[in-house]
Scaffold this active site. Structure first.
Site, mmCIF file in Angstrom:
data_model
loop_
_atom_site.group_PDB
_atom_site.id
_atom_site.type_symbol
_atom_site.label_atom_id
_atom_site.label_comp_id
_atom_site.label_asym_id
_atom_site.label_seq_id
_atom_site.Cartn_x
_atom_site.Cartn_y
_atom_site.Cartn_z
ATOM 1 C CB CYS A 217 29.422 42.534 46.664
ATOM 2 S SG CYS A 217 30.894 43.514 46.649
ATOM 3 N N GLY B 271 40.953 46.923 49.980
ATOM 4 C CA GLY B 271 40.187 48.161 50.123
ATOM 5 C C GLY B 271 39.227 48.082 51.299
ATOM 6 C CB SER C 159 41.262 48.115 46.447
ATOM 7 O OG SER C 159 41.349 46.769 46.068
#
Ligand code: PLP
Length: 387
Positions: free
Chosen positions: A330, A73, A204
């Protein structure tokens, strides 16, 4: 799929569907030719790519020539943004990009880099308390030198779904290319790009039950792209590199499965999500839903609690076999609050106590009951420990 725990982190990644694995297997060591060759092995690989491209194109309602297979992605977002920015600069069309304050870093940091290192300029459109972009704000941000608008279809942390078709219509009236990061929306929302008024759309694999390391970029034929990589003429000259045939077959199969099951799966997960949201809000004092109450992804239940740290909640949940996340994957492990929650006007204090529970195909009603049984006591305990 083997269930030894309750997995509620599907926005971070999904297991590969066994039907996807099965579709991919022959392309590792039975049909392994380089699709650019002329012999039978090569032609078999090329055919698998062509068939896959057609399947993906069907789901987006466009031509297979406009489908670009990428490595993830992030790469899809990068090729879209950098590709348009460089092509527009080359054509001397301008330097200005518009985006929102709640984009994934794959978009936000890419645009930031264009501005900081290469002299582009951006306008970051704010969101409201539910994480929604107002299309009028996008219209107001347009300048004569605007070369790209990028607003995500649905947010990865709070699940809010944006009015993409309206924003796209505004972009198109002004002749500005419109990109959307649909990484989280794929699997739940329609991806018919002509209905969405979208020119570039990122997907993704690992969010839709295909493996990590494969992505799709839809790129409308008339949109000039100067690809950030150079090499061969693969993917119609838009993404060089020998094609990853098994993974391409895998993502196409995953998208075919979405199309086949979305009508049952979306309402099923929506029902479970609503039960989870209502249960949490009723049983945990001072709990607050993050994101839009109704305009949200079918699988996303996100909260802030206050008085406890997200990492402590996640650790305690993990100890009892419940796997979740505090926001975007993340951000986990970093003590800084999520930029998405801050952009929505949530205080720093509350944002540090965020919990994201994201459902998936194998989530059951029993899983939700178990979470509702465990979570109230767990939050009480973590709040007490934090005092
Ligand atoms: N965009 C969004 C909204 C995401 O949630 C993610 C992954 O978390 C990405 C982009 C990046 O996708 P990938 O992990 O395939 O690079």
């Amino acid at each position: 799929m083997n269930k030894r725990f309750i997995y509620l982190d599907h926005a971070a990644s999904t297991p590969v569907d066994p039907q996807v694995v099965e579709a991919m297997l022959p392309y590792f060591n039975e049909i392994y030719g380089n699709a650019s060759g002329l012999h039978r092995q090569a032609r078999a690989s090329a055919k698998a790519i062509d068939d896959s491209r057609q399947k993906v194109a069907n789901l987006l309602g466009r031509s297979p020539r406009e489908i670009i297979f990428t490595a993830c992605g992030t790469e899809s977002d990068n090729i879209a943004i950098l590709g348009v920015a460089w092509a527009q600069r080359q054509a001397k069309r301008g330097n200005h990009l518009i985006t929102s304050s709640i984009e994934h870093h794959a978009v936000g940091h890419t645009i930031e880099q264009l501005c900081e290192k290469f002299g582009f300029e951006q306008t970051i459109v704010a969101v409201d308390g539910h994480g929604l972009v107002d299309p009028n704000d996008v219209a107001a941000a347009i300048r004569p030198d605007t070369i790209l608008i990028s607003v995500m279809t649905a947010n990865n942390e709070v699940g809010t779904i944006q009015p993409i078709a309206e924003i796209g219509a505004i972009a198109h009236v002004r002749g500005i290319p419109f990109h959307t990061d649909a990484v989280q929306a794929a699997g739940y929302e329609s991806l018919l790009v002509d209905v969405l008024n979208v020119d570039l759309l990122a997907i993704s694999g690992h969010k839709i039950y295909a493996p990590k390391g494969i992505g799709v970029l839809y790129g409308r034929k008339k949109i000039p792209l100067l690809p950030p990589f150079s090499g061969g003429s693969h993917e119609n000259g838009r993404r060089p590199g020998t094609e990853n045939v098994p993974y391409i077959v895998g993502i196409a199969k995953a998208m075919e499965l979405i199309q086949a099951h979305q009508d049952e799966e979306k309402p099923r997960q929506t029902k479970l999500r609503d039960k989870l949201i209502q249960g949490v809000l009723q049983s945990i004092p001072n709990s607050q839903l993050s994101g839009h109450p109704t305009q949200r992804l079918a699988n996303n239940a996100s909260f802030v609690f206050g008085g406890c740290e997200a990492d402590a909640i996640l650790m305690h949940l993990d100890q009892v076999g419940i796997q979740a996340s505090s926001g975007s994957a993340c951000n986990s492990g970093m003590p800084t609050p999520s930029h998405v929650l801050i952009a929505m006007g949530i205080s720093h204090y509350l944002a540090l106590s965020a919990l994201r529970l994201t459902l998936g195909k194998q989530t059951t009603a029993e899983d939700i009951d178990t979470v509702l049984e465990i979570l109230p006591q767990l939050i009480w305990k973590v709040r007490k420990q934090g005092k």
